[in-house]
Every structure is written in C-alpha cells, then in structure tokens.
Design an enzyme around this catalytic site. Structure first.
Site, PDB file in Angstrom:
ATOM      1  N   SER A  56       0.862  -1.186   0.000  1.00  0.00           N
ATOM      2  CA  SER A  56       0.000   0.000   0.000  1.00  0.00           C
ATOM      3  C   SER A  56       0.898   1.236   0.000  1.00  0.00           C
ATOM      4  CB  SER A  56      -0.873   0.012   1.265  1.00  0.00           C
ATOM      5  OG  SER A  56      -1.294   1.338   1.550  1.00  0.00           O
TER       6      SER A  56
ATOM      7  N   HIS B 263      -0.464  -0.959  -4.663  1.00  0.00           N
ATOM      8  CA  HIS B 263      -1.839  -0.818  -4.164  1.00  0.00           C
ATOM      9  C   HIS B 263      -2.061   0.635  -3.763  1.00  0.00           C
ATOM     10  CE1 HIS B 263      -5.491  -2.328  -2.047  1.00  0.00           C
ATOM     11  NE2 HIS B 263      -5.188  -1.435  -1.137  1.00  0.00           N
TER      12      HIS B 263
ATOM     13  N   ASP C 107      -4.229   3.409  -2.276  1.00  0.00           N
ATOM     14  CA  ASP C 107      -5.374   3.593  -1.377  1.00  0.00           C
ATOM     15  C   ASP C 107      -5.956   4.988  -1.562  1.00  0.00           C
ATOM     16  OD1 ASP C 107      -3.865   1.523   1.072  1.00  0.00           O
ATOM     17  OD2 ASP C 107      -5.773   1.171   0.052  1.00  0.00           O
TER      18      ASP C 107
ATOM     19  N   HIS D 195      -7.565   0.971  -4.923  1.00  0.00           N
ATOM     20  CA  HIS D 195      -8.583   0.581  -3.941  1.00  0.00           C
ATOM     21  C   HIS D 195      -9.392   1.838  -3.668  1.00  0.00           C
ATOM     22  CE1 HIS D 195      -9.397  -0.790   0.497  1.00  0.00           C
ATOM     23  NE2 HIS D 195     -10.494  -0.724  -0.229  1.00  0.00           N
TER      24      HIS D 195
ATOM     25  N   MET E  74     -11.812   3.821  -1.935  1.00  0.00           N
ATOM     26  CA  MET E  74     -12.598   3.960  -0.712  1.00  0.00           C
ATOM     27  C   MET E  74     -13.316   5.315  -0.810  1.00  0.00           C
ATOM     28  SD  MET E  74      -9.792   2.443   1.933  1.00  0.00           S
ATOM     29  CE  MET E  74      -8.437   2.779   0.793  1.00  0.00           C
TER      30      MET E  74
ATOM     31  N   MET F 270     -11.442  -7.087   3.382  1.00  0.00           N
ATOM     32  CA  MET F 270     -10.793  -6.140   4.289  1.00  0.00           C
ATOM     33  C   MET F 270     -10.612  -6.818   5.648  1.00  0.00           C
ATOM     34  SD  MET F 270     -10.206  -3.509   2.517  1.00  0.00           S
ATOM     35  CE  MET F 270      -9.569  -2.502   3.867  1.00  0.00           C
TER      36      MET F 270
ATOM     37  N   GLY G 217      -9.580   3.024   6.121  1.00  0.00           N
ATOM     38  CA  GLY G 217      -9.377   4.444   6.430  1.00  0.00           C
ATOM     39  C   GLY G 217      -7.974   4.738   6.912  1.00  0.00           C
ATOM     40  N   PHE G 218      -7.328   3.732   7.491  1.00  0.00           N
ATOM     41  CA  PHE G 218      -5.997   3.990   8.063  1.00  0.00           C
ATOM     42  C   PHE G 218      -5.090   2.769   7.934  1.00  0.00           C
ATOM     43  CE2 PHE G 218      -7.449   7.896   9.865  1.00  0.00           C
ATOM     44  CZ  PHE G 218      -8.793   7.662  10.165  1.00  0.00           C
ATOM     45  N   GLY G 219      -3.777   3.036   7.839  1.00  0.00           N
ATOM     46  CA  GLY G 219      -2.818   1.941   7.893  1.00  0.00           C
ATOM     47  C   GLY G 219      -2.459   1.678   9.346  1.00  0.00           C
ATOM     48  N   GLY G 220      -1.633   0.656   9.549  1.00  0.00           N
ATOM     49  CA  GLY G 220      -1.106   0.404  10.885  1.00  0.00           C
ATOM     50  C   GLY G 220      -2.080  -0.182  11.881  1.00  0.00           C
TER      51      GLY G 220
ATOM     52  N   ASP H  24      -6.572  -7.364   2.600  1.00  0.00           N
ATOM     53  CA  ASP H  24      -6.053  -6.010   2.769  1.00  0.00           C
ATOM     54  C   ASP H  24      -6.264  -5.512   4.203  1.00  0.00           C
ATOM     55  OD1 ASP H  24      -6.846  -2.779   1.188  1.00  0.00           O
ATOM     56  OD2 ASP H  24      -5.194  -3.444   2.464  1.00  0.00           O
TER      57      ASP H  24
ATOM     58  N   GLY I  24      -3.533  -4.961   7.911  1.00  0.00           N
ATOM     59  CA  GLY I  24      -2.874  -5.649   9.024  1.00  0.00           C
ATOM     60  C   GLY I  24      -2.099  -6.879   8.623  1.00  0.00           C
TER      61      GLY I  24
ATOM     62  N   SER J   7       2.056  -0.853   6.520  1.00  0.00           N
ATOM     63  CA  SER J   7       2.977  -0.544   7.640  1.00  0.00           C
ATOM     64  C   SER J   7       3.975  -1.658   7.925  1.00  0.00           C
ATOM     65  CB  SER J   7       2.160  -0.246   8.906  1.00  0.00           C
ATOM     66  OG  SER J   7       1.238  -1.301   9.126  1.00  0.00           O
TER      67      SER J   7
HETATM   68  C1  DX5 Z   1      -6.823   0.725   4.741  1.00  0.00           C
HETATM   69  C2  DX5 Z   1      -6.194   0.407   3.380  1.00  0.00           C
HETATM   70  C3  DX5 Z   1      -5.147  -0.658   3.490  1.00  0.00           C
HETATM   71  C4  DX5 Z   1      -4.033  -0.255   4.464  1.00  0.00           C
HETATM   72  C5  DX5 Z   1      -3.023  -1.361   4.590  1.00  0.00           C
HETATM   73  O1  DX5 Z   1      -7.950   1.509   4.550  1.00  0.00           O
HETATM   74  O2  DX5 Z   1      -7.162  -0.033   2.468  1.00  0.00           O
HETATM   75  O3  DX5 Z   1      -4.597  -0.916   2.191  1.00  0.00           O
HETATM   76  O4  DX5 Z   1      -3.385   0.899   3.977  1.00  0.00           O
HETATM   77  O5  DX5 Z   1      -2.076  -0.891   5.511  1.00  0.00           O
HETATM   78  P1  DX5 Z   1      -1.618  -1.837   6.702  1.00  0.00           P
HETATM   79  O6  DX5 Z   1      -0.890  -2.987   6.020  1.00  0.00           O
HETATM   80  O7  DX5 Z   1      -0.701  -0.962   7.510  1.00  0.00           O
HETATM   81  O8  DX5 Z   1      -2.849  -2.297   7.423  1.00  0.00           O
HETATM   82 ZN    ZN Z   2      -6.321  -0.797   0.554  1.00  0.00          ZN
END
Ligand code: DX5
Ligand code: ZN
Length: 220
Positions: free
Chosen positions: A9, A34, A36, A67, A69, A138, A143-146, A176, A178, A199
């Site tokens: 991502s 990927h 986002d 992706h 969103m 999912m 909405g967020f990584g990590g 997708d 974690g 992440s």
């Molecule tokens: C979350 C994104 C994912 C995310 C993956 O909304 O769609 O692609 O960025 O990041 P990690 O691997 O840190 O969960």
């Molecule tokens: Zn994604």
C-alpha cells in the site's frame, strides 16, 4: 505471475517522494502497487486522486491497482484507468449499482475488483461473482494503515474461497489490512492470493529487498 502476489500500500510512503518510493519498491521485488484512494466520506480520511497516480505511472513498470474507498466510485473509474490502473477495486457498500459499476470497469478494459468491509457479508457479491476478477476481503476497518489484523476475517477468507470455487474459479482472493509477518502464513493457508501490506512491509524500509523476500517466503 507468482502464486501469491505482494502489493504494498502507498499509504505509509513519503507522499513528497512517491516516484522514488515506487522505484525502491520495484527494486525490492514487490509484484504490484496498491493505491489507497480515500474521499473523507466513505472513510474518515483523505489521500490522493487520479492525477497523483497518473504522475507516478512513469516511475514504475509494475501493475497499478486502485482501492477506491470513495462513495459512488463509478464517477471516477475512467479517470483511474486513464491514469494507468489495470485493476479497479470498488467497495460493495459504496455504490448503489454494483453490477453496473463492474460492467463499466470491464467495458473500459480494466479488471474489476470488489472490496468488502469486515462486517459486510459475502452475500453482497454472491450475484456478481461472474463479473469479478478480484474479491478483496478487508481485514481492518478501512481508512488507516497500521491497524491490527481482525482475526475473525480468517473464516471469511475461507468462505470467500468456497464461494469462488462454487461460482467462478477465476476470481482471485485478496486480503487487505494488518498483513504482516505474523499473519501472512495464515492468510495464504486460508487461500489469499494477493496480499496488501502497508505498515508491516514499509517498517523495513532500510532493507526492503530482504523484507520482500521474507514476505514472499512466508507466503509460499
Ligand atoms: C486501509 C487500506 C489498506 C491499508 C493497509 O484503509 O485499504 O490498504 O493501507 O495498511 P496496513 O498494512 O498498515 O494495514
Ligand atoms: Zn487498501
């Protein structure tokens, strides 16, 4: 292509040096990028739009997947295909006319994917499996990584594979959210064929090649 593809991502990347970041990822041996895309409405965050993807296209020879969103993604699928994305993944929860939207993506020459939020049942795609190239599960709330991988999604991945086998064996299952050294083996054992990692992979930015190799090894 590989049995299991690794799709980093761009979320954890330095958005001020995206071109170089893409070159480093390609150098390290990832399989696809990927993107986002977030609109601040479907998810509580805003990232980038098609112009940014288009300006990055020349920095990478890897396939780009986006992706989306965003609400009403049908409005922008054409722009992201023109920007150089070969796979367009929309959220089943974000469009009122999923079957029509998938047909639009295919009519424009791209592959079509559907993403399902953790709470959304697989039945949401039961009647469009023939239109799909990719079904993305999912394993975090978008909405967020990590974020932490949601364990109960393991069963959903297994069920997605069963649905694929029963309806359209050509559909690839993508996971997708974690995805990390701790969760890759389980995902792949359950049938994931494309893994998105943000992440966990970019945590190893100092020795990315070694990390990509390790992730690929865990995925075999
Ligand atoms: C979350 C994104 C994912 C995310 C993956 O909304 O769609 O692609 O960025 O990041 P990690 O691997 O840190 O969960
Ligand atoms: Zn994604």
């Amino acid at each position: 292509d590989r049995i299991v593809e690794l799709a980093p991502s761009i979320l954890p990347c330095d958005f001020g040096r995206l071109g170089e970041e893409l070159q480093a990822l390609e150098e390290a041996g990832v399989d696809r990028i990927h993107w986002d895309v977030m609109d601040g409405v479907f998810v509580p965050n805003i990232t980038i739009g098609a112009p940014v993807v288009a300006s990055c296209r020349r920095y990478s020879s890897l396939p780009f997947e986006v992706h989306l969103m965003i609400i009403d993604p049908e409005r922008y699928v054409g722009e992201f295909i023109d920007a150089g994305c070969e796979l367009i993944t929309v959220h089943a929860e974000a469009t009122r006319h999923l079957h029509r939207t998938l047909g639009l993506i295919k009519s424009l020459g791209a592959r079509a994917g559907v993403a399902l939020n953790p709470a959304t049942p697989l039945s949401a795609v039961e009647h469009v499996m023939d239109e799909l190239d990719v079904l993305m599960i999912m394993s975090v709330n978008p909405g967020f990584g990590g974020q932490h991988y949601i364990e109960s999604m393991d069963a959903k991945i297994l069920a997605a594979v069963a649905l694929r086998e029963a309806t359209n064996p050509s559909v690839k299952i993508e996971v997708d959210g974690g995805v990390s050294e701790e969760t890759i083996a389980g995902c792949v054992m359950n049938g994931a064929q494309i893994l998105v990692s943000g992440s966990a992979l970019l945590a190893h930015r100092d020795n990315l090649g070694q990390a990509v190799n390790h992730f690929h090894q865990l995925a075999t």
